[in-house]
Motif scaffolding. Structure first.
Motif, PDB file in Angstrom:
ATOM      1  N   ARG A  44     -21.001  44.759   5.423  1.00 15.97           N
ATOM      2  CA  ARG A  44     -21.585  44.109   6.593  1.00 15.97           C
ATOM      3  C   ARG A  44     -20.575  44.062   7.744  1.00 15.97           C
ATOM      4  O   ARG A  44     -19.381  44.190   7.531  1.00 15.97           O
ATOM      5  N   ARG A  45     -21.073  43.822   8.939  1.00 14.35           N
ATOM      6  CA  ARG A  45     -20.213  43.728  10.119  1.00 14.35           C
ATOM      7  C   ARG A  45     -19.211  42.586   9.981  1.00 14.35           C
ATOM      8  O   ARG A  45     -18.068  42.724  10.371  1.00 14.35           O
ATOM      9  N   THR A  46     -19.637  41.447   9.474  1.00 17.15           N
ATOM     10  CA  THR A  46     -18.800  40.258   9.372  1.00 17.15           C
ATOM     11  C   THR A  46     -18.889  39.679   7.965  1.00 17.15           C
ATOM     12  O   THR A  46     -19.893  39.853   7.276  1.00 17.15           O
ATOM     13  N   CYS A  47     -17.841  38.983   7.572  1.00 15.92           N
ATOM     14  CA  CYS A  47     -17.853  38.297   6.277  1.00 15.92           C
ATOM     15  C   CYS A  47     -18.715  37.035   6.316  1.00 15.92           C
ATOM     16  O   CYS A  47     -19.063  36.488   5.274  1.00 15.92           O
ATOM     17  N   PHE A  48     -19.066  36.589   7.510  1.00 14.86           N
ATOM     18  CA  PHE A  48     -19.841  35.355   7.666  1.00 14.86           C
ATOM     19  C   PHE A  48     -21.323  35.693   7.837  1.00 14.86           C
ATOM     20  O   PHE A  48     -21.929  35.442   8.865  1.00 14.86           O
ATOM     21  N   TYR A  49     -21.911  36.253   6.779  1.00 14.39           N
ATOM     22  CA  TYR A  49     -23.291  36.725   6.825  1.00 14.39           C
ATOM     23  C   TYR A  49     -24.272  35.769   6.160  1.00 14.39           C
ATOM     24  O   TYR A  49     -25.465  36.050   6.097  1.00 14.39           O
ATOM     25  N   ARG A  50     -23.783  34.637   5.669  1.00 14.29           N
ATOM     26  CA  ARG A  50     -24.664  33.635   5.053  1.00 14.29           C
ATOM     27  C   ARG A  50     -24.694  32.384   5.924  1.00 14.29           C
ATOM     28  O   ARG A  50     -23.671  31.985   6.465  1.00 14.29           O
ATOM     29  N   ARG A  51     -25.864  31.765   6.011  1.00 16.81           N
ATOM     30  CA  ARG A  51     -25.948  30.487   6.722  1.00 16.81           C
ATOM     31  C   ARG A  51     -26.699  29.488   5.853  1.00 16.81           C
ATOM     32  O   ARG A  51     -27.537  29.872   5.025  1.00 16.81           O
ATOM     33  N   LEU A  52     -26.385  28.243   6.052  1.00 21.72           N
ATOM     34  CA  LEU A  52     -27.038  27.168   5.316  1.00 21.72           C
ATOM     35  C   LEU A  52     -28.401  26.912   5.943  1.00 21.72           C
ATOM     36  O   LEU A  52     -28.510  26.681   7.153  1.00 21.72           O
ATOM     37  N   HIS A  53     -29.424  26.973   5.118  1.00 17.50           N
ATOM     38  CA  HIS A  53     -30.787  26.756   5.595  1.00 17.50           C
ATOM     39  C   HIS A  53     -31.581  26.079   4.488  1.00 17.50           C
ATOM     40  O   HIS A  53     -31.709  26.619   3.389  1.00 17.50           O
ATOM     41  N   GLY A  54     -32.079  24.887   4.781  1.00 15.90           N
ATOM     42  CA  GLY A  54     -32.900  24.171   3.798  1.00 15.90           C
ATOM     43  C   GLY A  54     -32.151  23.861   2.511  1.00 15.90           C
ATOM     44  O   GLY A  54     -32.744  23.893   1.442  1.00 15.90           O
ATOM     45  N   GLY A  55     -30.854  23.609   2.604  1.00 16.47           N
ATOM     46  CA  GLY A  55     -30.069  23.255   1.424  1.00 16.47           C
ATOM     47  C   GLY A  55     -29.646  24.435   0.570  1.00 16.47           C
ATOM     48  O   GLY A  55     -29.190  24.243  -0.558  1.00 16.47           O
ATOM     49  N   ALA A  56     -29.789  25.642   1.086  1.00 18.67           N
ATOM     50  CA  ALA A  56     -29.383  26.836   0.335  1.00 18.67           C
ATOM     51  C   ALA A  56     -28.743  27.845   1.291  1.00 18.67           C
ATOM     52  O   ALA A  56     -29.031  27.856   2.487  1.00 18.67           O
ATOM     53  N   TRP A  57     -27.881  28.683   0.738  1.00 19.45           N
ATOM     54  CA  TRP A  57     -27.267  29.753   1.521  1.00 19.45           C
ATOM     55  C   TRP A  57     -28.191  30.948   1.555  1.00 19.45           C
ATOM     56  O   TRP A  57     -28.634  31.426   0.518  1.00 19.45           O
ATOM     57  N   GLU A  58     -28.489  31.423   2.756  1.00 22.21           N
ATOM     58  CA  GLU A  58     -29.333  32.602   2.889  1.00 22.21           C
ATOM     59  C   GLU A  58     -28.563  33.703   3.610  1.00 22.21           C
ATOM     60  O   GLU A  58     -27.781  33.426   4.523  1.00 22.21           O
ATOM     61  N   GLU A  59     -28.779  34.925   3.176  1.00 21.33           N
ATOM     62  CA  GLU A  59     -28.139  36.075   3.806  1.00 21.33           C
ATOM     63  C   GLU A  59     -28.939  36.426   5.054  1.00 21.33           C
ATOM     64  O   GLU A  59     -30.149  36.628   4.976  1.00 21.33           O
TER      65      GLU A  59
END
Length: 130
Positions: free
Chosen positions: A101-116
């Motif tokens: 991926r372009r960046t290592c920060f490709y997951r975000r917290l959404h609804g209490g879970a990490w989503e890609e």
């Protein structure tokens, strides 16, 4: 922080390392975080390309040595406490993360879970040797 040995003016950790943030020099996007020791930072400054300390391999690691996705360093900065390095880079090849991926920060917290949220640009199996 003027004058003297610029490497000695940094607040190196007990392990001799500092965190280093790689940021896209044009967009400001944070691409990755890695570690640097004195040799890595000196090599980065000398060659104009990012060199990190690989804690898992126990050696210097020239970013892109296997993948070809090097980081041309346009500017080196240090934070106010002298204990974090910021590299403003041009990410050659467009991929900073070992996941392809372009960046290592490709997951975000959404609804209490990490989503890609960012796509794989290239299969890591095509980039790295096993």
């Amino acid at each position: 922080m003027s004058g003297g040995d610029w490497l000695e003016q940094l607040a190196w950790g007990a392990d001799g390392l500092l965190p280093a943030i790689a940021q896209d020099a044009d967009s400001g996007e944070v691409l990755m975080v890695a570690w640097m020791n004195r040799d890595a930072l000196a090599a980065t400054a000398a060659r104009g390309e990012a060199v990190y300390w690989s804690r898992s391999r126990g050696r210097l690691w020239h970013k892109g040595e296997e993948s070809g996705n090097t980081q041309a360093v346009r500017e080196i900065r240090v934070d106010c406490d002298h204990d974090v390095i910021l590299l403003k880079v041009t990410q050659l090849g467009g991929i900073a993360c070992h996941t392809g991926r372009r960046t290592c920060f490709y997951r975000r917290l959404h609804g209490g879970a990490w989503e890609e949220v960012d796509p794989v640009l290239r299969d890591p199996g095509e980039i790295y040797r096993e």
